[in-house]
Design an enzyme around this catalytic site. Structure first.
Site, PDB file in Angstrom:
ATOM      1  CB  ALA A  65     -27.358   6.855  21.514  1.00  0.00           C
ATOM      2  N   GLY A 109     -31.379   3.563  21.686  1.00  0.00           N
ATOM      3  CA  GLY A 109     -31.800   4.589  22.650  1.00  0.00           C
ATOM      4  C   GLY A 109     -33.202   5.111  22.374  1.00  0.00           C
ATOM      5  CD  GLU A 112     -31.495   1.810  25.725  1.00  0.00           C
ATOM      6  OE1 GLU A 112     -30.889   2.621  24.991  1.00  0.00           O
ATOM      7  OE2 GLU A 112     -30.914   1.097  26.559  1.00  0.00           O
ATOM      8  CD  GLU A 132     -28.835  -0.511  21.798  1.00  0.00           C
ATOM      9  OE1 GLU A 132     -29.460  -1.525  21.408  1.00  0.00           O
ATOM     10  OE2 GLU A 132     -29.385   0.423  22.406  1.00  0.00           O
TER      11      GLU A 132
HETATM   12  C1  HXC Z   1     -26.445   8.791  14.048  1.00  0.00           C
HETATM   13  C2  HXC Z   1     -27.936   8.109  12.451  1.00  0.00           C
HETATM   14  C3  HXC Z   1     -28.479   7.139  13.334  1.00  0.00           C
HETATM   15  C4  HXC Z   1     -27.907   7.050  14.649  1.00  0.00           C
HETATM   16  C5  HXC Z   1     -29.534   7.009  11.451  1.00  0.00           C
HETATM   17  N1  HXC Z   1     -28.635   7.996  11.316  1.00  0.00           N
HETATM   18  N2  HXC Z   1     -29.452   6.472  12.679  1.00  0.00           N
HETATM   19  N3  HXC Z   1     -26.933   8.919  12.796  1.00  0.00           N
HETATM   20  N4  HXC Z   1     -26.903   7.893  14.953  1.00  0.00           N
HETATM   21  N5  HXC Z   1     -28.362   6.192  15.562  1.00  0.00           N
HETATM   22  C6  HXC Z   1     -28.406   8.828  10.119  1.00  0.00           C
HETATM   23  C7  HXC Z   1     -27.682   8.052   9.028  1.00  0.00           C
HETATM   24  O1  HXC Z   1     -26.294   8.029   9.275  1.00  0.00           O
HETATM   25  C8  HXC Z   1     -28.052   8.872   7.810  1.00  0.00           C
HETATM   26  O2  HXC Z   1     -27.250  10.025   7.782  1.00  0.00           O
HETATM   27  C9  HXC Z   1     -29.468   9.316   8.119  1.00  0.00           C
HETATM   28  O3  HXC Z   1     -29.632   9.204   9.536  1.00  0.00           O
HETATM   29  C10 HXC Z   1     -30.514   8.424   7.450  1.00  0.00           C
HETATM   30  O4  HXC Z   1     -30.257   7.099   7.820  1.00  0.00           O
HETATM   31  P1  HXC Z   1     -30.143   5.908   6.741  1.00  0.00           P
HETATM   32  O5  HXC Z   1     -29.382   4.815   7.382  1.00  0.00           O
HETATM   33  O6  HXC Z   1     -29.649   6.415   5.445  1.00  0.00           O
HETATM   34  O7  HXC Z   1     -31.690   5.514   6.606  1.00  0.00           O
HETATM   35  P2  HXC Z   1     -32.293   4.099   6.226  1.00  0.00           P
HETATM   36  O8  HXC Z   1     -31.504   3.457   5.120  1.00  0.00           O
HETATM   37  O9  HXC Z   1     -33.755   4.356   5.998  1.00  0.00           O
HETATM   38  O10 HXC Z   1     -32.102   3.183   7.511  1.00  0.00           O
HETATM   39  C11 HXC Z   1     -32.771   3.492   8.703  1.00  0.00           C
HETATM   40  C12 HXC Z   1     -32.148   2.700   9.899  1.00  0.00           C
HETATM   41  C13 HXC Z   1     -30.643   2.967   9.928  1.00  0.00           C
HETATM   42  C14 HXC Z   1     -32.453   1.208   9.714  1.00  0.00           C
HETATM   43  C15 HXC Z   1     -32.860   3.179  11.153  1.00  0.00           C
HETATM   44  O11 HXC Z   1     -30.410   4.365   9.877  1.00  0.00           O
HETATM   45  C16 HXC Z   1     -29.978   2.423  11.160  1.00  0.00           C
HETATM   46  O12 HXC Z   1     -29.732   1.212  11.254  1.00  0.00           O
HETATM   47  N6  HXC Z   1     -29.630   3.300  12.110  1.00  0.00           N
HETATM   48  C17 HXC Z   1     -28.900   2.946  13.298  1.00  0.00           C
HETATM   49  C18 HXC Z   1     -29.772   2.199  14.256  1.00  0.00           C
HETATM   50  C19 HXC Z   1     -29.000   1.803  15.512  1.00  0.00           C
HETATM   51  O13 HXC Z   1     -28.030   1.025  15.415  1.00  0.00           O
HETATM   52  N7  HXC Z   1     -29.390   2.337  16.672  1.00  0.00           N
HETATM   53  C20 HXC Z   1     -28.734   2.074  17.894  1.00  0.00           C
HETATM   54  C21 HXC Z   1     -27.706   3.111  18.135  1.00  0.00           C
HETATM   55  S1  HXC Z   1     -26.759   2.757  19.582  1.00  0.00           S
HETATM   56  P3  HXC Z   1     -26.411  10.441   6.463  1.00  0.00           P
HETATM   57  O14 HXC Z   1     -25.649  11.658   6.931  1.00  0.00           O
HETATM   58  O15 HXC Z   1     -25.596   9.269   6.108  1.00  0.00           O
HETATM   59  O16 HXC Z   1     -27.473  10.754   5.465  1.00  0.00           O
HETATM   60  C22 HXC Z   1     -27.716   3.262  20.830  1.00  0.00           C
HETATM   61  C23 HXC Z   1     -27.095   3.075  22.160  1.00  0.00           C
HETATM   62  C24 HXC Z   1     -27.924   3.595  23.236  1.00  0.00           C
HETATM   63  O17 HXC Z   1     -28.788   3.756  20.690  1.00  0.00           O
HETATM   64  C25 HXC Z   1     -27.108   3.592  24.462  1.00  0.00           C
HETATM   65  C26 HXC Z   1     -27.758   4.267  25.607  1.00  0.00           C
HETATM   66  C27 HXC Z   1     -28.661   5.353  25.330  1.00  0.00           C
END
Ligand code: HXC
Length: 258
Positions: A65, A109, A112, A132
């Protein structure tokens, strides 16, 4: 229909939806979920489409998400908006089969969303996880529930409590994905699989899908009873007559979706 966050095309009888927010690794923002819902509505209504493939980019199916969109919300915001149920579950109500073709990250998400599809085909680069917990929250679209049903308590608990990411091989071993496919062939193989399904009897495919889904919602004896009733009802279709006649006559069946 023009979409902002997804690409939509048809390949023969297959609807192909590609999540397309490359700068955010396909983070699932509200606009993307709305686009996805509309595309699924259109594909359900289109008689020429028999099955759907949902995919992302090579690097990410979806990284979760949208954390930036979520971060400032209050308890009242998420409670009153029923965040994040709204829209997300459209995939689970789709009566046509939906195959997730996952390459790269399917996190939070994203994992999911893949699990809401009917089955997951994974590139060898696929990575699944529920991280998360590492950002101070928990899954909100089935990550503690569906993942546990797919891979069992121990692995689901570890992944949900630590945020550990699973690679494609582990995901296949654990039963989360049905098959691993070379990354370069993922889309063509997913579309070919969807095409095969689309060439079968549409109502009978829908019945089979309903029965497998029932296994998650009821007891074994009730589920088997449900399956038997539906099995009996396939005998009311023209396609069952055609399918069995074609077998006996050693020819390819010509299903009419009736
Ligand atoms: C918003 C996101 C994002 C996310 C990545 N980006 N994931 N933006 N929401 N979930 C954005 C980053 O901010 C960045 O933007 C760009 O995408 C590239 O990501 P990087 O981190 O620079 O890439 P990398 O170093 O290759 O790392 C990849 C990654 C990392 C390991 C996937 O991005 C990451 O850990 N993302 C979050 C994963 C996460 O925690 N997901 C769960 C979310 S909570 P900029 O602008 O900085 O370039 C969730 C709750 C669900 O899903 C609840 C119900 C549906």
């Amino acid at each position: 229909m023009a979409y902002e966050f997804i690409l939509v095309e048809t390949r023969g009888p297959v609807g192909l939806i590609t999540l397309n927010r490359p700068k955010a690794l396909n983070a699932l923002c509200a606009g993307l979920i709305a686009d996805l819902g509309k595309a699924l509505d259109d594909m359900e209504a289109d008689d020429n489409i028999g099955a759907i493939v949902l995919t992302g980019s090579e690097k990410a199916f979806a990284a979760g998400a949208d954390i930036k969109e979520m971060s400032g919300k209050s308890y009242m915001d998420v409670y009153l908006q029923d965040f994040i149920t709204k829209g997300w579950e459209r995939v689970t109500t789709c009566r046509k089969p939906v195959i997730a073709a996952v390459s790269g990250y399917a996190l939070g998400g994203g994992c999911e969303m893949a699990m809401m599809c009917d089955f997951i085909l994974a590139a060898e680069t696929a990575k699944f996880g529920q991280p998360e917990i590492t950002i101070g929250t928990i899954p909100g679209a089935g990550g503690t529930q569906r993942l546990t049903r797919f891979v069992g308590k121990s692995k689901a608990m570890e992944m949900n409590l630590t945020g550990r990411i699973m690679d494609a091989e582990e995901a296949e071993r654990a039963g989360l994905v049905s098959r691993i496919i070379p990354a370069t062939e993922l889309i063509s193989e997913a579309v070919a699989t969807a095409e095969k399904i689309a060439g079968l009897s549409r109502p009978v495919v829908m019945m089979a899908k309903e029965c497998v889904n029932k296994a998650y919602e009821t007891t074994l004896s009730e589920g088997v009873k449900f399956e038997r009733r539906v099995f009996h009802s396939t005998f009311a279709t023209e396609d069952q007559k055609e399918g069995m006649a074609a077998f006996v006559e050693k020819r390819t069946p010509n299903f009419k979706n009736r």
